[in-house]
Design a protein around this motif. Structure first.
Motif, PDB file in Angstrom:
ATOM      1  N   SER A 143       0.925  -1.545  -0.099  1.00 13.06           N
ATOM      2  CA  SER A 143      -0.035   0.086  -0.236  1.00 13.06           C
ATOM      3  C   SER A 143       0.679   1.030  -0.215  1.00 13.06           C
ATOM      4  O   SER A 143       2.274   1.558   0.765  1.00 13.06           O
ATOM      5  CB  SER A 143      -1.200   0.452   1.274  1.00 13.06           C
ATOM      6  N   ALA A 164     -10.976  -5.347   6.944  1.00 15.36           N
ATOM      7  CA  ALA A 164     -11.550  -4.566   6.835  1.00 15.36           C
ATOM      8  C   ALA A 164     -10.202  -3.366   6.984  1.00 15.36           C
ATOM      9  O   ALA A 164     -10.662  -1.911   6.540  1.00 15.36           O
ATOM     10  CB  ALA A 164     -12.799  -3.892   7.264  1.00 15.36           C
ATOM     11  N   GLU A 165      -9.163  -3.147   7.454  1.00 18.11           N
ATOM     12  CA  GLU A 165      -8.685  -2.369   7.677  1.00 18.11           C
ATOM     13  C   GLU A 165      -7.461  -2.271   7.056  1.00 18.11           C
ATOM     14  O   GLU A 165      -6.892  -1.631   6.251  1.00 18.11           O
ATOM     15  CB  GLU A 165      -7.425  -2.606   9.215  1.00 18.11           C
ATOM     16  N   GLN A 175      -9.323  -0.356   4.314  1.00 13.05           N
ATOM     17  CA  GLN A 175      -9.654   1.242   4.424  1.00 13.05           C
ATOM     18  C   GLN A 175      -7.821   1.507   3.754  1.00 13.05           C
ATOM     19  O   GLN A 175      -7.818   2.494   3.468  1.00 13.05           O
ATOM     20  CB  GLN A 175     -10.172   1.051   5.258  1.00 13.05           C
ATOM     21  N   GLU A 176      -6.852   1.068   3.974  1.00 15.29           N
ATOM     22  CA  GLU A 176      -5.374   1.317   3.914  1.00 15.29           C
ATOM     23  C   GLU A 176      -5.352   1.655   2.317  1.00 15.29           C
ATOM     24  O   GLU A 176      -3.655   1.302   2.770  1.00 15.29           O
ATOM     25  CB  GLU A 176      -4.939   0.950   4.345  1.00 15.29           C
ATOM     26  N   ASP A 177      -6.280   0.403   1.689  1.00 11.83           N
ATOM     27  CA  ASP A 177      -6.065   0.557   0.256  1.00 11.83           C
ATOM     28  C   ASP A 177      -4.572   0.103  -0.208  1.00 11.83           C
ATOM     29  O   ASP A 177      -3.573   0.028  -0.665  1.00 11.83           O
ATOM     30  CB  ASP A 177      -5.640   2.375  -0.914  1.00 11.83           C
ATOM     31  N   MET A 226     -14.375   0.366  -1.174  1.00  5.46           N
ATOM     32  CA  MET A 226     -15.474   0.867   0.409  1.00  5.46           C
ATOM     33  C   MET A 226     -15.960   1.157  -0.720  1.00  5.46           C
ATOM     34  O   MET A 226     -15.952   2.458  -1.837  1.00  5.46           O
ATOM     35  CB  MET A 226     -14.840   1.687   1.441  1.00  5.46           C
ATOM     36  N   ASN A 235     -18.642   3.482   3.093  1.00  8.93           N
ATOM     37  CA  ASN A 235     -18.985   3.433   4.861  1.00  8.93           C
ATOM     38  C   ASN A 235     -18.520   1.849   4.815  1.00  8.93           C
ATOM     39  O   ASN A 235     -19.019   1.522   6.130  1.00  8.93           O
ATOM     40  CB  ASN A 235     -18.853   4.062   6.002  1.00  8.93           C
ATOM     41  N   LYS A 236     -18.698   0.965   3.599  1.00  8.02           N
ATOM     42  CA  LYS A 236     -19.066  -0.243   3.956  1.00  8.02           C
ATOM     43  C   LYS A 236     -17.421  -0.768   3.411  1.00  8.02           C
ATOM     44  O   LYS A 236     -16.973  -0.379   1.528  1.00  8.02           O
ATOM     45  CB  LYS A 236     -20.831  -0.657   3.231  1.00  8.02           C
ATOM     46  N   PHE A 237     -17.271  -2.133   4.351  1.00 10.73           N
ATOM     47  CA  PHE A 237     -15.885  -3.206   3.627  1.00 10.73           C
ATOM     48  C   PHE A 237     -16.530  -3.987   2.526  1.00 10.73           C
ATOM     49  O   PHE A 237     -17.329  -4.721   2.672  1.00 10.73           O
ATOM     50  CB  PHE A 237     -14.939  -3.365   3.947  1.00 10.73           C
TER      51      PHE A 237
END
Length: 694
Positions: free
Chosen positions: A102, A175-176, A179-181, A224, A227-229
């Motif tokens: 990432s 999920a983390e 979110q961190e792409d 995302m 706000n959903k993964f």
């Protein structure tokens, strides 16, 4: 044919100075044998001595020819690591995982740090030093891919009746990472997977309009929305093969020439099973994505499909897809612009300095009367102090020795990479070569440091050699060790393992240190540099200097020209390091390196000339610091790049960025400072040797 052939149909042949990295190197002994069989041309009447020499040469040629004729048929061979692999129909094409990366966190993780489907036995590939330092952890995967055998949909490590259950902890971790792409990197036949991106040149997405196709390295772990993964749990592999020409009645050979993936997110309820692990994909319009709720357990299936397509791309050109760069014309224009500007400014500076110097030397060498010779002015006035040894000569010679070590290493690495021997297909080869070359170049660094230390009236050569071998490498090792502790805390694969760290320490103290001592010993024993004028016993008083002779102002002025020559290339280097891109423009880089050496030398000579004209003879340290002024601009550019190009917000990724950037700036300062120092030293010795001094 074996060397890879030409570009495919519809592809224009391009002249690329860096393109040598895309072709394997084949060496044939048959050509050598045929060359030796050619008849020798007739010569003029020989003398007795030439007859004896000719008979000796003919005897050697006869022996060599006999040996070649006696040898069995020799075949061409490839440099290890770049040889093509041939597959027969239905042969296994192994899909391996490299790592997760990432650009937002700069922390790579190994593939199985996330709960992906695992094979029955996990096998890690033996890696070289460069791969370990890059954070690569190449491991096998459960994907079953066979040459030319297509699969519509297949389930991994579970079934529709018993899907994979992710615990709350695992769901939160995925999920983390989404979110961190994070991107997932796979390889097939050492070819990295890429995601196709299509950009329409017009705003209207009309299929008839022209579109620009680019490739993204790896594939996104998920995405995302509101706000959903959502996790990409289905991978559609598209592999391209090239059929090799073989003789009749032989099974055809296939070579993998491209590896693409289309990641999809498909909800568990939308999948249907046929038995034996085979599944049916829903239509794209009716399917819903697979959501990952980080607050509870999640049930899902990992599935994949395989499609094979024949391609006209030869094996030697298969990396073109990954190395194709947009805005090639802009890059060429920027490079040529930098070359023209730098050489134009260098020419002007050279003309000014040469004309001024000729006038100065002509005036100084005139013997008109005693009064004129007594009234000396300018740089000749400090001839009795210009070679006075500076403060801390041991540290200065040690830093310059490390600079010579860096210069030799960088020059050889760029030159070898330009010839195509360190291409991106040889994973980790560039970093491994750089590490080993830096160790072995210690003998040159030690020799130059030892000779300079003796010239500066130094006596403690053993301490000086130890300082040369440990000062710069010690700073690098200390910063890397501190950063490594933070990476260890994050359980990232980017952390250097303890055995590798011990191996690096053994290389440092077992290879580099003895070689530096060896070079320092011979350099210290060698005759010191011959200075053309004697040094007075009493140092001369230095007059008050103007504001523009301030050291910091000199650094700002001297750094502009070298930085202007290389900042375009710096953008591509930063993109390769921090955004997981491939860097392959070593032809451009070699050209920029030559321009950098020329511009640093020119600026250093001009700055030391102005300093000596101001009757300030303390030029040793000042030249070293001022010549490295472009490193200050590199630091400013690194801050600009961090703020505008990267999306890093956390503390540890920011610490890693600025820690490694500090190492780059320090190394660049040593490199450019050393180049400028030796250019200025040669210049000072030349001008004082040209004047008559009583």
């Amino acid at each position: 044919e074996r060397r890879g052939g030409k570009t495919g149909p519809g592809r224009k042949a391009e002249v690329r100075p860096e393109g040598a990295s895309r072709r394997p190197v084949a060496v044939s002994m048959e050509s050598a044998a045929s060359a030796n069989r050619e008849p020798l041309p007739p010569t003029s009447a020989p003398t007795r001595g030439s007859k004896m020499a000719a008979s000796g040469v003919l005897g050697k040629l006869t022996c060599a020819l006999a040996l070649l004729l006696w040898c069995p048929e020799a075949r061409g061979f490839y440099v290890p690591g770049v040889a093509p692999m041939n597959f027969h129909k239905n042969a296994v094409v192994e899909i391996k995982a490299v790592k997760l990366t990432s650009s937002r966190t700069q922390l790579p993780y190994e593939y199985y740090s996330l709960p992906f489907c695992e094979p029955k036995e996990i096998k890690y590939k033996a890696e070289n030093l460069g791969e370990v330092l890059r954070g690569d952890r190449i491991v096998n995967t459960p994907f079953q891919v066979h040459m030319t055998i297509e699969k519509k949909c297949e389930i991994l490590c579970s079934s529709l009746d018993a899907p994979l259950v992710l615990s709350e902890k695992q769901s939160k971790l995925i999920a983390e990472r989404i979110q961190e792409d994070y991107y997932v990197h796979l390889i097939a036949d050492n070819l990295p997977v890429a995601t196709r991106l299509e950009f329409y040149l017009n705003r209207e997405e009309d299929k008839s309009k022209e579109k620009d196709i680019q490739f993204e390295h790896g594939y996104r772990l998920g995405f995302m929305d509101n706000n959903k993964f959502y996790l990409h749990n289905h991978l559609s592999f598209i592999l391209y093969y090239h059929r090799e020409d073989v003789e009749e009645n032989q099974e055809p050979n296939y070579r993998v020439v491209r590896f693409e993936v289309i990641p999809q997110s498909i909800k568990l309820a939308d999948l249907k099973a046929e038995g034996n692990g085979v599944c049916i994909l829903p239509e794209a319009a009716s399917s819903a994505p697979q959501e990952i709720d980080p607050t509870k357990e999640n049930k899902l299936l990992f599935t994949y499909s395989v499609r094979w397509e024949e391609s006209d791309i030869k094996w030697a050109s298969r990396w073109d897809t990954y190395l194709t760069m947009s805005d090639v014309q802009i890059h060429w224009f920027s490079i040529i612009n930098s070359v023209v500007v730098v050489f134009f400014l260098s020419g002007i500076l050279s003309m000014i300095i040469i004309r001024t110097l000729r006038k100065d030397i002509a005036n100084y060498n005139k013997e008109d009367d005693i009064e004129d010779t007594m009234e000396e002015s300018g740089w000749k006035l400090v001839h009795g102090d210009v070679f006075r040894p500076p403060q801390y000569p041991m540290i200065l010679s040690s830093l310059l020795g490390s600079g010579i070590q860096l210069f030799c290493m960088i020059l050889i690495v760029i030159f070898v990479a330009m010839l195509g021997m360190l291409s991106p297909s040889s994973r980790g080869a560039l970093m491994t070569t750089a590490c080993f070359l830096f160790m072995f170049m210690g003998v040159f660094g030690g020799f130059s440091a030892g000779r300079l230390y003796r010239t500066l009236k130094g006596h403690r050569w053993k301490k000086g050699a130890f300082c040369t071998a440990t000062l710069y490498p010690g700073v690098v090792f200390g910063i890397c060790f501190i950063l490594n502790c933070f990476i260890w805390g994050k359980h990232s694969s980017g952390a250097v393992p303890f055995p590798t760290m011990v191996a690096l320490l053994c290389m440092w103290f077992g290879i580099s240190l003895p070689l530096v001592y060896l070079g320092y010993y011979f350099g210290f024993r060698k005759q010191p540099y011959d200075n053309p004028v004697r040094t007075n016993q009493i140092p001369r008083q230095i007059p008050e200097q103007r504001w523009y002779m301030n050291r910091f102002v000199g650094i700002l002025m001297a750094g502009i020209l070298p930085f202007g020559a290389m900042f375009i290339e710096l953008f591509f280097i930063f993109s390769a390091i921090w955004e997981n891109q491939f860097y392959y423009l070593f032809g451009f880089l070699f050209l920029v390196f030559i321009i950098l050496v020329v511009s640093c030398s020119q600026i250093s000579i001009v700055m030391v000339y102005f300093q000596l004209c101001a009757e300030d003879y303390r030029w040793w340290w000042r030249t070293f610091l001022v010549s490295g002024g472009s490193a200050f601009y590199v630091l400013i550019y690194a801050v600009f790049y961090f703020v505008n190009k990267l999306d890093i917000v956390e503390f540890i990724p920011s610490l890693l960025y600025f820690g490694y950037t500090a190492l780059m700036v320090l190394s660049f300062w040593l490199l450019t400072g050393t180049i400028g120092f030796y250019a200025a030293y040669m210049f000072v010795r030349k001008i004082y040797a040209a004047v008559k001094i009583d």
